[in-house]
Design a protein around this motif. Structure first.
Motif, PDB file in Angstrom:
ATOM      1  N   LEU A 254      -2.552   2.792   8.801  1.00 54.90           N
ATOM      2  CA  LEU A 254      -3.131   3.204   7.521  1.00 54.90           C
ATOM      3  C   LEU A 254      -4.619   2.890   7.538  1.00 54.90           C
ATOM      4  O   LEU A 254      -5.016   1.740   7.683  1.00 54.90           O
ATOM      5  CB  LEU A 254      -2.462   2.464   6.361  1.00 54.90           C
TER       6      LEU A 254
ATOM      7  N   GLY B  34       2.715   4.394   0.951  1.00 54.48           N
ATOM      8  CA  GLY B  34       3.070   4.988   2.236  1.00 54.48           C
ATOM      9  C   GLY B  34       3.280   3.989   3.355  1.00 54.48           C
ATOM     10  O   GLY B  34       3.643   4.363   4.468  1.00 54.48           O
ATOM     11  N   CYS B  35       3.094   2.702   3.097  1.00 52.75           N
ATOM     12  CA  CYS B  35       3.244   1.687   4.138  1.00 52.75           C
ATOM     13  C   CYS B  35       4.719   1.361   4.333  1.00 52.75           C
ATOM     14  O   CYS B  35       5.417   1.032   3.373  1.00 52.75           O
ATOM     15  CB  CYS B  35       2.465   0.430   3.767  1.00 52.75           C
TER      16      CYS B  35
ATOM     17  N   TYR C 102      -5.926   5.669   1.833  1.00 53.13           N
ATOM     18  CA  TYR C 102      -4.844   6.274   1.055  1.00 53.13           C
ATOM     19  C   TYR C 102      -5.401   6.734  -0.284  1.00 53.13           C
ATOM     20  O   TYR C 102      -6.472   6.308  -0.710  1.00 53.13           O
ATOM     21  CB  TYR C 102      -3.656   5.320   0.873  1.00 53.13           C
TER      22      TYR C 102
ATOM     23  N   THR D 251      -9.827   8.006  -3.125  1.00 50.13           N
ATOM     24  CA  THR D 251      -9.448   7.515  -1.814  1.00 50.13           C
ATOM     25  C   THR D 251      -9.932   6.074  -1.674  1.00 50.13           C
ATOM     26  O   THR D 251     -11.073   5.768  -2.009  1.00 50.13           O
ATOM     27  CB  THR D 251     -10.060   8.386  -0.702  1.00 50.13           C
TER      28      THR D 251
ATOM     29  N   GLN E  34       0.842  -1.202   0.000  1.00 44.42           N
ATOM     30  CA  GLN E  34       0.000   0.000   0.000  1.00 44.42           C
ATOM     31  C   GLN E  34       0.876   1.251   0.000  1.00 44.42           C
ATOM     32  O   GLN E  34       1.927   1.277   0.652  1.00 44.42           O
ATOM     33  CB  GLN E  34      -0.909   0.016   1.239  1.00 44.42           C
TER      34      GLN E  34
ATOM     35  N   ALA F  77      -7.733   1.369   3.409  1.00 40.36           N
ATOM     36  CA  ALA F  77      -6.541   0.538   3.548  1.00 40.36           C
ATOM     37  C   ALA F  77      -6.946  -0.869   3.976  1.00 40.36           C
ATOM     38  O   ALA F  77      -8.042  -1.087   4.506  1.00 40.36           O
ATOM     39  CB  ALA F  77      -5.589   1.155   4.571  1.00 40.36           C
TER      40      ALA F  77
ATOM     41  N   ASP G  76       2.267   3.947   8.554  1.00 44.31           N
ATOM     42  CA  ASP G  76       3.056   4.888   7.749  1.00 44.31           C
ATOM     43  C   ASP G  76       4.317   5.279   8.506  1.00 44.31           C
ATOM     44  O   ASP G  76       4.567   4.811   9.619  1.00 44.31           O
ATOM     45  CB  ASP G  76       2.209   6.096   7.352  1.00 44.31           C
TER      46      ASP G  76
END
Length: 125
Positions: free
Chosen positions: A85, A55-56, A88, A99, A53, A102, A79
């Motif tokens: 999360l 930003g993970c 995202y 959007t 995912q 998550a 994050d």
């Protein structure tokens, strides 16, 4: 934990330990909690899905009870600031920002068996 996280990034949390230390930690826990679930199995596919995912940088595991009252784990991505999360933003096929929720996961397989752990201990000898 917050102090620890300011000194290193979330992606750096965790480290390899020796087999002997791992075995001792497991033995200590199981001795103190003889009726608890011995271990959980989680497949690579869901771990990869969470880590992929945007930003993970890591994962968080929560102790939980499933719908029928059995102990389990719920796991989510985190994050770089250590926040779970929840959603995202991605670009869809039409080029629009959307959007998405998550991934939140469960369905671990708990085990009360000591068989695998005993094999591990024997291998240490």
């Amino acid at each position: 934990m917050q102090t620890e996280l300011t000194q290193r990034t979330i992606a750096q949390v965790g480290e390899e330990i020796t087999h002997e230390l791992g075995a001792q930690m497991i033995t200590d826990y199981q001795s103190a909690n003889p009726t608890d679930v011995k271990s959980y199995h989680i497949g690579r596919n869901i771990i990869d899905q969470i880590l992929a995912q945007p930003g993970c940088v890591g994962m968080r595991f929560y102790n939980a009870y499933n719908e029928i009252g059995q102990k389990t784990l719920v796991y989510v991505g985190v994050d770089e600031s250590g926040k779970s999360l929840i959603k995202y933003t991605v670009v869809n096929n039409d080029g629009n920002l959307v959007t998405q929720k998550a991934t939140v996961a469960d369905r671990t397989v708990g085990s009360d068996s000591d068989f695998d752990f005993l094999e591990w201990l024997i291998a240490l000898v």
